[in-house]
Design an enzyme around this catalytic site. Structure first.
Site, mmCIF file in Angstrom:
data_model
loop_
_atom_site.group_PDB
_atom_site.id
_atom_site.type_symbol
_atom_site.label_atom_id
_atom_site.label_comp_id
_atom_site.label_asym_id
_atom_site.label_seq_id
_atom_site.Cartn_x
_atom_site.Cartn_y
_atom_site.Cartn_z
ATOM 1 C CG LEU A 104 -1.731 -0.723 1.724
ATOM 2 C CD1 LEU A 104 -2.917 -0.926 2.554
ATOM 3 C CD2 LEU A 104 -2.520 -0.843 0.119
ATOM 4 C CG ASP A 105 0.426 4.241 -2.963
ATOM 5 O OD1 ASP A 105 0.774 3.184 -3.279
ATOM 6 O OD2 ASP A 105 -1.016 4.550 -3.425
ATOM 7 C CE LYS A 106 6.073 7.730 4.483
ATOM 8 N NZ LYS A 106 6.910 9.116 4.678
ATOM 9 C CG HIS A 189 1.645 5.051 -6.667
ATOM 10 N ND1 HIS A 189 1.589 5.312 -5.519
ATOM 11 C CD2 HIS A 189 2.887 5.602 -6.820
ATOM 12 C CE1 HIS A 189 3.156 5.496 -4.482
ATOM 13 N NE2 HIS A 189 3.757 5.867 -5.222
#
Length: 239
Positions: A104-106, A189
């Site tokens: 998962l993205d930050k 993303h």
């Protein structure tokens, strides 16, 4: 399956093989109630009782953890500068080889699966297995019918990358609608890039399900727990 005692010890935690060997030679390990000082002794850890300093080893061939990832945490195994999802794990769950099965993205939060089972992760993430990943997203503007159709057809990202067909459903109307998105792959993303390709910006994003497994909403952000057997079985589609 028969394995060396020192290898068994290091597979169940963060010990190295040499550290495990020293523990065995120091008389701190028993097998079926008898002290064993031979690190190379081969055992079946699923059938024989092993203790370290009097505590049962609690052998498990692989670990499968559900984590409720907070925003701001990097979704990788390790990073020298930033906290990662593996850094969030309590000591009791830590072992060598753990990694997040699907990133998962930050700045995205929600369900992350952490394991040391490479075959399981491959089956979960490979597009050819069609395991759905479900997200909720808050957008900066209403979603047009043309944008929803582009998702169903398989959107093309701004760099020309073609995505598999995806599903998008409006859950809450408004100037900043809430939508559900279902994808079957995991490009870099991807959710944000898919919406960017149809002229929308993602304000907030959460993954809440992978396959048949939904995030346990009673699990606080930053906390984790082992999957139950039924949860493990429901993630991947039946063959």
């Amino acid at each position: 399956m028969m394995e060396r005692l020192d290898k068994i010890l290091c597979s169940q935690g963060t010990l190295t093989r040499s550290e495990g060997g020293r523990l065995v030679r120091g008389g701190r390990v028993t097998v079926d109630g008898v002290v064993c000082r031979d690190p190379a002794k081969k055992l079946d850890p699923e059938k024989q009782a092993i203790t370290l300093d009097g505590r049962a080893l609690g052998y498990a061939r692989h670990v499968y953890l559900m984590l409720n990832k907070p925003v701001g945490i990097l979704c990788v195994s390790r990073d020298p500068k930033v906290r990662t999802v593996v850094d969030l794990l309590p000591e009791e769950y830590r072992r060598r080889g753990l990694f997040p099965a699907g990133r998962l993205d930050k700045d995205t939060h929600g369900l992350v699966l952490i394991t040391d089972d490479g075959d399981f992760a491959h089956n979960l993430l490979s597009p050819r297995h069609h395991v759905p990943k479900r997200y909720c997203a808050r957008l900066d503007k209403p979603l047009s019918d043309a944008a929803a159709q582009a998702f169903r057809a398989g959107p093309t990202l701004e760099d020309g990358t073609k995505c598999l067909p995806a599903q998008v459903t409006v859950l809450e109307e408004g100037e900043e609608p809430l939508v559900e998105v279902v994808i079957y792959e995991g490009k870099f993303h991807q959710i944000k890039r898919m919406f960017a390709a149809v002229g929308s910006h993602v304000i907030w994003l959460k993954r809440y399900a992978m396959g048949g497994l939904e995030l346990d909403e009673s699990l606080p952000e930053g906390a984790c727990r082992p999957l139950t057997e039924s949860e493990k079985e429901c993630i991947l589609p039946k063959k």
